[in-house]
Structures are given as structure tokens and as C-alpha cells.
Design a protein around this motif. Structure first.
Motif, PDB file in Angstrom:
ATOM      1  N   LEU A 198      41.893  27.695   0.495  1.00  0.00           N
ATOM      2  CA  LEU A 198      40.551  28.303   0.525  1.00  0.00           C
ATOM      3  C   LEU A 198      39.534  27.346   1.143  1.00  0.00           C
ATOM      4  CD1 LEU A 198      40.497  30.129  -2.939  1.00  0.00           C
ATOM      5  CD2 LEU A 198      40.904  31.110  -0.673  1.00  0.00           C
ATOM      6  N   VAL A 199      39.683  26.049   0.825  1.00  0.00           N
ATOM      7  CA  VAL A 199      38.784  25.049   1.427  1.00  0.00           C
ATOM      8  C   VAL A 199      38.953  25.072   2.952  1.00  0.00           C
ATOM      9  CG1 VAL A 199      38.340  22.558   1.651  1.00  0.00           C
ATOM     10  CG2 VAL A 199      38.664  23.572  -0.617  1.00  0.00           C
ATOM     11  N   GLU A 200      40.207  25.120   3.373  1.00  0.00           N
ATOM     12  CA  GLU A 200      40.522  25.172   4.807  1.00  0.00           C
ATOM     13  C   GLU A 200      39.899  26.422   5.443  1.00  0.00           C
ATOM     14  OE1 GLU A 200      41.646  23.186   7.771  1.00  0.00           O
ATOM     15  OE2 GLU A 200      41.886  22.381   5.734  1.00  0.00           O
ATOM     16  N   THR A 201      40.018  27.541   4.731  1.00  0.00           N
ATOM     17  CA  THR A 201      39.478  28.818   5.225  1.00  0.00           C
ATOM     18  C   THR A 201      37.959  28.722   5.386  1.00  0.00           C
ATOM     19  OG1 THR A 201      41.252  30.009   4.136  1.00  0.00           O
ATOM     20  CG2 THR A 201      39.308  31.299   4.723  1.00  0.00           C
ATOM     21  N   ALA A 228      35.718  28.798   8.753  1.00  0.00           N
ATOM     22  CA  ALA A 228      34.677  29.828   8.902  1.00  0.00           C
ATOM     23  C   ALA A 228      33.343  29.204   9.288  1.00  0.00           C
ATOM     24  CB  ALA A 228      34.547  30.621   7.603  1.00  0.00           C
ATOM     25  N   LEU A 229      33.082  27.982   8.773  1.00  0.00           N
ATOM     26  CA  LEU A 229      31.801  27.314   9.073  1.00  0.00           C
ATOM     27  C   LEU A 229      31.672  26.948  10.555  1.00  0.00           C
ATOM     28  CD1 LEU A 229      31.393  25.113   5.900  1.00  0.00           C
ATOM     29  CD2 LEU A 229      29.648  26.651   6.804  1.00  0.00           C
ATOM     30  N   ASP A 230      32.785  26.866  11.253  1.00  0.00           N
ATOM     31  CA  ASP A 230      32.722  26.573  12.684  1.00  0.00           C
ATOM     32  C   ASP A 230      32.329  27.799  13.497  1.00  0.00           C
ATOM     33  OD1 ASP A 230      33.393  23.955  12.387  1.00  0.00           O
ATOM     34  OD2 ASP A 230      35.555  24.316  12.571  1.00  0.00           O
ATOM     35  N   TYR A 231      32.247  28.958  12.841  1.00  0.00           N
ATOM     36  CA  TYR A 231      32.024  30.188  13.613  1.00  0.00           C
ATOM     37  C   TYR A 231      30.957  31.094  12.998  1.00  0.00           C
ATOM     38  CZ  TYR A 231      33.501  33.844  16.832  1.00  0.00           C
ATOM     39  OH  TYR A 231      33.542  34.760  17.843  1.00  0.00           O
ATOM     40  N   PHE A 232      30.973  31.205  11.658  1.00  0.00           N
ATOM     41  CA  PHE A 232      30.093  32.165  10.981  1.00  0.00           C
ATOM     42  C   PHE A 232      28.958  31.454  10.247  1.00  0.00           C
ATOM     43  CE2 PHE A 232      34.275  34.291  11.011  1.00  0.00           C
ATOM     44  CZ  PHE A 232      33.936  35.533  11.551  1.00  0.00           C
ATOM     45  N   ASP A 233      27.951  32.233   9.868  1.00  0.00           N
ATOM     46  CA  ASP A 233      26.987  31.813   8.845  1.00  0.00           C
ATOM     47  C   ASP A 233      26.898  32.984   7.871  1.00  0.00           C
ATOM     48  OD1 ASP A 233      25.471  33.610  10.345  1.00  0.00           O
ATOM     49  OD2 ASP A 233      24.351  32.031  11.371  1.00  0.00           O
ATOM     50  N   ILE A 234      25.733  33.230   7.243  1.00  0.00           N
ATOM     51  CA  ILE A 234      25.745  34.356   6.294  1.00  0.00           C
ATOM     52  C   ILE A 234      25.630  35.689   7.027  1.00  0.00           C
ATOM     53  CG2 ILE A 234      24.835  32.945   4.409  1.00  0.00           C
ATOM     54  CD1 ILE A 234      22.228  34.559   4.541  1.00  0.00           C
ATOM     55  N   HIS A 236      22.303  41.163   7.500  1.00  0.00           N
ATOM     56  CA  HIS A 236      22.735  42.330   6.711  1.00  0.00           C
ATOM     57  C   HIS A 236      22.501  43.663   7.417  1.00  0.00           C
ATOM     58  CE1 HIS A 236      18.787  43.908   5.588  1.00  0.00           C
ATOM     59  NE2 HIS A 236      18.387  42.640   5.657  1.00  0.00           N
ATOM     60  N   TRP A 237      21.627  43.657   8.439  1.00  0.00           N
ATOM     61  CA  TRP A 237      21.303  44.936   9.095  1.00  0.00           C
ATOM     62  C   TRP A 237      22.473  45.489   9.911  1.00  0.00           C
ATOM     63  CZ3 TRP A 237      17.718  48.192   7.935  1.00  0.00           C
ATOM     64  CH2 TRP A 237      16.539  47.747   7.356  1.00  0.00           C
ATOM     65  N   PHE A 238      23.362  44.590  10.351  1.00  0.00           N
ATOM     66  CA  PHE A 238      24.355  45.024  11.336  1.00  0.00           C
ATOM     67  C   PHE A 238      25.769  45.058  10.771  1.00  0.00           C
ATOM     68  CE2 PHE A 238      20.764  43.202  13.575  1.00  0.00           C
ATOM     69  CZ  PHE A 238      20.453  44.250  14.415  1.00  0.00           C
ATOM     70  N   PRO A 239      26.603  45.911  11.349  1.00  0.00           N
ATOM     71  CA  PRO A 239      28.017  45.821  10.983  1.00  0.00           C
ATOM     72  C   PRO A 239      28.526  44.434  11.366  1.00  0.00           C
ATOM     73  CG  PRO A 239      27.664  47.486  12.716  1.00  0.00           C
ATOM     74  CD  PRO A 239      26.338  46.876  12.413  1.00  0.00           C
ATOM     75  N   SER A 240      29.476  43.916  10.631  1.00  0.00           N
ATOM     76  CA  SER A 240      30.001  42.594  10.988  1.00  0.00           C
ATOM     77  C   SER A 240      31.510  42.587  10.806  1.00  0.00           C
ATOM     78  CB  SER A 240      29.353  41.506  10.120  1.00  0.00           C
ATOM     79  OG  SER A 240      30.177  41.151   9.039  1.00  0.00           O
ATOM     80  N   VAL A 241      32.193  41.777  11.596  1.00  0.00           N
ATOM     81  CA  VAL A 241      33.655  41.744  11.517  1.00  0.00           C
ATOM     82  C   VAL A 241      34.117  41.291  10.141  1.00  0.00           C
ATOM     83  CG1 VAL A 241      34.104  41.504  13.997  1.00  0.00           C
ATOM     84  CG2 VAL A 241      33.682  39.446  12.631  1.00  0.00           C
ATOM     85  N   ALA A 242      33.440  40.264   9.594  1.00  0.00           N
ATOM     86  CA  ALA A 242      33.877  39.716   8.305  1.00  0.00           C
ATOM     87  C   ALA A 242      33.645  40.720   7.178  1.00  0.00           C
ATOM     88  CB  ALA A 242      33.138  38.408   8.013  1.00  0.00           C
ATOM     89  N   ARG A 243      32.502  41.383   7.198  1.00  0.00           N
ATOM     90  CA  ARG A 243      32.198  42.352   6.130  1.00  0.00           C
ATOM     91  C   ARG A 243      33.110  43.568   6.221  1.00  0.00           C
ATOM     92  NH1 ARG A 243      26.824  40.515   6.193  1.00  0.00           N
ATOM     93  NH2 ARG A 243      26.289  41.766   8.001  1.00  0.00           N
ATOM     94  N   ALA A 244      33.283  44.089   7.426  1.00  0.00           N
ATOM     95  CA  ALA A 244      34.118  45.290   7.576  1.00  0.00           C
ATOM     96  C   ALA A 244      35.559  44.988   7.166  1.00  0.00           C
ATOM     97  CB  ALA A 244      34.057  45.789   9.021  1.00  0.00           C
ATOM     98  N   ALA A 245      36.057  43.809   7.577  1.00  0.00           N
ATOM     99  CA  ALA A 245      37.451  43.470   7.260  1.00  0.00           C
ATOM    100  C   ALA A 245      37.641  43.305   5.750  1.00  0.00           C
ATOM    101  CB  ALA A 245      37.860  42.193   7.990  1.00  0.00           C
ATOM    102  N   LEU A 246      36.670  42.658   5.078  1.00  0.00           N
ATOM    103  CA  LEU A 246      36.801  42.496   3.621  1.00  0.00           C
ATOM    104  C   LEU A 246      36.683  43.841   2.917  1.00  0.00           C
ATOM    105  CD1 LEU A 246      37.118  40.804   1.075  1.00  0.00           C
ATOM    106  CD2 LEU A 246      34.637  40.473   1.060  1.00  0.00           C
ATOM    107  N   GLU A 260      28.673  36.387   5.379  1.00  0.00           N
ATOM    108  CA  GLU A 260      29.957  36.430   6.094  1.00  0.00           C
ATOM    109  C   GLU A 260      30.886  35.282   5.693  1.00  0.00           C
ATOM    110  OE1 GLU A 260      29.708  37.438  10.286  1.00  0.00           O
ATOM    111  OE2 GLU A 260      27.836  38.477   9.891  1.00  0.00           O
ATOM    112  N   LEU A 261      30.313  34.121   5.375  1.00  0.00           N
ATOM    113  CA  LEU A 261      31.166  33.004   4.932  1.00  0.00           C
ATOM    114  C   LEU A 261      31.915  33.388   3.648  1.00  0.00           C
ATOM    115  CD1 LEU A 261      28.701  30.063   5.612  1.00  0.00           C
ATOM    116  CD2 LEU A 261      30.877  30.472   6.798  1.00  0.00           C
ATOM    117  N   GLY A 262      31.208  34.026   2.753  1.00  0.00           N
ATOM    118  CA  GLY A 262      31.837  34.486   1.510  1.00  0.00           C
ATOM    119  C   GLY A 262      32.893  35.547   1.791  1.00  0.00           C
ATOM    120  N   CYS A 263      32.601  36.432   2.744  1.00  0.00           N
ATOM    121  CA  CYS A 263      33.561  37.498   3.080  1.00  0.00           C
ATOM    122  C   CYS A 263      34.881  36.908   3.576  1.00  0.00           C
ATOM    123  CB  CYS A 263      32.990  38.410   4.170  1.00  0.00           C
ATOM    124  SG  CYS A 263      31.690  39.486   3.568  1.00  0.00           S
ATOM    125  N   VAL A 264      34.787  35.869   4.380  1.00  0.00           N
ATOM    126  CA  VAL A 264      36.020  35.270   4.920  1.00  0.00           C
ATOM    127  C   VAL A 264      36.848  34.670   3.781  1.00  0.00           C
ATOM    128  CG1 VAL A 264      36.952  33.505   6.470  1.00  0.00           C
ATOM    129  CG2 VAL A 264      34.945  34.824   7.162  1.00  0.00           C
TER     130      VAL A 264
END
Ligand SMILES: Cc1ncc(COP(=O)(O)O)c(C=O)c1O
Length: 427
Positions: A75-78, A82-88, A91-101, A300-304
């Protein structure tokens, strides 16, 4: 000197003084008075280290937050990745991390249609209540006496008045409570056909995990159907494989209209929770999707991280280990009851959820908690029934660690006996 880079403390005492001065005087002093002077410092797997360096095995898991242990390497690795790519995210938009979770949660939750995200359990409970009210156009919410659903605006009104009255947040006209396992009282509460929902912890955690009587949860659900109220399953402590099934309601064969998950969903690394709704209770997501907004809900970080958690929980070896730990604890605690039955009066268990009864004193588990603490185990008493110790082994515990836990428990019982004797004298 305790040097943490951004901040430093000369001593543990200086930290305690700072906590009293700037953080929470009552909470800090409560633990000092209880003889549990814990300041969690380093943490790894199922072990915690106090600032003094003393090691403890964590059987509190902060209510299941550390189901996988602390800072699980995958999970730490995950999260680091994720920190290299996502932030939070936004909320207005669809997001890959939210939709996938959302997809992965709905797929493991039969009957559910959508997932709505929040930062913590209480906020997700608020979404559950709002969704039930939307679906029924009714306000009244039924909950269980000594149930616990968090401390936000709506959730706090479902719980013990200790937590709502102090902030004038009790709302007796809209929130009613009935005793657990009392189906007649439940029928009485629901039969006016004016309730939006019944909210239930599948097994009430803060009340010490009293087990639902056979058929009770199903009967509650049937009453909800009969009286057009929604059934909300609060799975904050009973979800994520802790009962031996992904969700506690699956273990009892009850299908809710709404369910809530939090705590362990983030692996204790990045706050996230979710409220899952079915077609009916999720209707508002088609009517006005911005009716509920949270900037950090669904970060999104939490979603990942949560996506990884759900994947790990479906691994056959993990599921097998939950079975192993459950059986080990069932057998181990039966043996401990044989050895210490004078103080250790009963066991409640479903999977890796256990409530250990020390019922000869009204605060029996408070004293046992202290004795265990002195013997290298951190397990917390139930806030709303201090006779019961919450015993929450993690789903990834090894057999060696299970044995160490049992040995430490056994070794702590003479001290527990002494503390209980002293407490009886004071009473
Ligand atoms: C069963 C249950 N529901 C809801 C909550 C609230 O969760 P949070 O503290 O994340 O708001 C808790 C927290 O302990 C809980 O145990």
C-alpha cells in the motif's frame, strides 16, 4: 531528543505538555489517568512503538483501519506511485481513479449501483442518511441504542447522547433509537410508516460487538421493506473481510439499500470512505449529481490506495488467512476462558471481530486493557460498554504472532486480576 525533522521534542513529557496545552487536554489526561501513557511513534506491520521505544502488538487497529497492519509495503508503494501522478483531483469532473474505485466497490457489493465518496466514515453516513431521505421523502431515522456512526452533523444524532447533547446536536424529533436485538421495539419504531431509514452497524462495535440474534438482521430488513424504510448497513468496522466476508451483511445474508465503508478502506494511509447506494437511493445522482459535494471526498490519492485494498482483500491466500486467524482466536480464547474464567466471563466472535467480556466489574475491560498494555498488547475497551474488550486481530496475522498474542494475554491475566481486585475495593 526526539527529532522528526520539521518538529522536535526534548522528551515524551514535553510532548504530553504540548498536547495538553495545544491539542486536547481532556483526552491526553484521560489516558495518563488510565495508566496507558501511549504516544504512538514508529509503527510497522502489527507492531506499534511508544515514544519510549517500547513495542506493542496492535489489536485495536483503530477500529479496523490497520486491517493489513501499519504501512503495509504494497500500500505504501501504491501511494508513493500515485503521488508521482495524482493529487486529490477536482470533485467536479469524472476521474479515472474515482470511476475505477466506484466500479470495483460496486462489483463486490451485490445490489448496489453507485459509490459516493467522502473523507471519513461519519461523512459517508451523512450521505447515506441524505440518500434515504431523498428516496423516501421522509426525515425520521431509526438507530440502535449505543450504536455508533460518527460525529458529523447527521451521524452524531443517530448515536449516544454523550456525543450529541454537548454540541446541541441531538434531534429527538427526527432520530429515534431502539435497543439492539429487540425486534418488537423495531416494529414499533417503524410501523408508523414515517421513517426514512434504519441504520445499523452489522455488529455494533463501540457497544462491544454484541452478536445479532439468529434472524434478527433479516427481520429488521423485512420490517424496513414492509414499512417502506431504507436499510442502511454501517460496515465501517464489520466490512473489508473482518467477518470472513467482504461485507458483514453478506455474512448474515441481508441486502441493504445503502451501505457505508471507511477506516480500513484507506489502509490507514490516505483518508477515504464510501457510501454505496442502490437504484432507488441513488436516484439523486441522476437528478442532481451536485446535490452533495465534498472537495476532499473521493480524493484521487485515496481512491488509488482503496482500489489496491479491495484487490488485496479478494486474494485467496488472504481469505484463507482470515479463516486461520478466526479459528486460532476461537480456540485460543476458549483455552484462556478455561484458565481465567474467574475474570474472563465470555467471548463474542464473528470472524476476526471479537468482544471479550470481563463482566464482573462495570469497567472490567478498562483494567484489562491496562494489564495488556503493560504486557505489550494494545487493545481498547468498548467506549459504550466498558465491560467488553474489543479484540480485533488483523487479517494478515502470522501464526507466530497469533501465538505471541495469546502468550502475552495469558501472562497479563494475573495483573488484570490484581487491577480488578483493587478496582472492586475502590467501588
Ligand atoms: C461503525 C462506525 N461507523 C462510523 C464511524 C465514523 O467513522 P469516522 O471516525 O471515520 O468518521 C465509526 C468510527 O469509529 C464507526 O466505528
Amino acid at each position: 531528543m526526539y527529532d522528526y525533522g520539521l518538529f522536535k521534542f526534548e522528551s515524551k513529557q514535553q510532548l504530553l505538555d504540548t498536547a495538553i496545552r495545544y491539542w486536547n487536554p481532556d483526552k491526553t489526561k484521560f489516558w495518563q489517568k488510565a495508566g496507558i501513557d501511549l504516544v504512538i511513534d514508529r509503527r510497522e506491520g502489527y507492531r506499534l512503538y511508544d515514544m519510549s521505544g517500547r513495542s506493542l502488538i496492535d489489536l485495536h487497529l483503530n477500529g479496523g483501519t490497520y486491517n493489513f497492519g501499519h504501512r503495509h509495503p504494497e500500500l505504501v508503494e501504491t501511494l508513493k506511485g500515485a503521488l508521482d501522478y495524482f493529487d486529490i483531483g477536482n470533485h467536479w469532473f469524472p476521474s479515472v481513479a474515482r470511476a475505477a474505485l466506484a466500479e470495483s466497490l460496486v462489483k463486490v457489493s451485490s445490489g448496489m449501483t453507485y459509490a459516493v465518496f467522502a473523507p471519513g466514515g461519519a461523512e459517508a453516513v451523512d450521505i447515506a442518511i441524505k440518500s434515504a431521505r431523498y428516496a423516501t421523502k421522509r426525515r425520521k431515522i431509526v438507530s440502535i441504542v449505543k450504536g455508533y456512526h460518527g460525529h458529523s452533523g447527521l451521524s452524531v444524532a443517530t448515536g449516544d447522547e454523550r456525543f450529541s447533547k454537548i454540541f446541541l446536536s441531538d434531534q429527538p424529533e427526527h432520530f429515534v433509537q431502539v435497543p439492539f436485538n429487540d425486534i418488537d421495539a423495531m416494529e414499533k419504531a417503524l410501523k408508523g410508516n414515517d421513517c426514512a431509514a434504519l441504520i445499523m452497524e452489522t455488529i455494533p462495535a463501540t457497544y462491544g460487538f454484541p452478536m445479532p440474534k439468529p434472524g434478527y438482521l433479516n427481520a429488521c430488513k423485512a420490517l424496513c421493506v414492509k414499512h417502506d424504510a431504507m436499510y442502511i448497513a454501517d460496515e465501517v468496522q464489520t466490512g473489508l473481510m473482518r467477518t470472513g466476508s467482504m461485507w458483514g451483511w453478506q455474512a448474515y445474508g441481508v441486502e441493504p439499500d445503502i451501505m457505508v465503508t471507511a477506516k480500513g478502506l484507506s489502509g490507514g494511509l490516505y483518508p477515504i470512505s464510501a457510501c454505496l447506494v442502490n437504484d432507488k437511493t441513488g436516484g439523486w445522482l441522476n437528478e442532481d449529481g451536485a446535490a452533495h459535494i465534498s472537495t476532499s471526498g473521493g480524493a484521487e490519492l485515496g481512491c488509488v490506495v482503496a482500489h489496491k485494498v479491495i484487490e488485496m482483500l479478494q486474494r485467496p491466500e488472504l481469505i484463507a488467512n482470515v479463516g486461520f486467524v478466526s479459528e486460532f482466536m476461537a480456540e485460543g480464547m476458549a483455552e484462556m476462558r478455561r484458565r481465567h474464567g474467574d475474570i474472563f466471563t465470555g467471548v463474542r466472535q464473528k470472524g476476526v471481530i471479537l468482544g471479550l467480556e470481563f463482566s464482573n466489574h462495570p469497567e472490567g475491560a478498562l483494567h484489562v486493557s491496562r494489564a495488556l498494555y503493560e504486557h505489550g498488547i494494545w487493545a481498547i475497551f468498548s467506549s459504550l460498554d466498558k465491560r467488553v474488550l474489543q479484540w480485533k486481530p488483523g487479517v494478515l496475522l502470522s501464526s507466530d504472532l497469533c501465538q505471541e498474542i495469546l502468550d502475552r494475554f495469558d501472562a497479563a491475566m494475573p495483573r488484570a486480576r490484581q487491577l480488578l481486585r483493587d478496582a472492586a475495593k475502590v467501588n
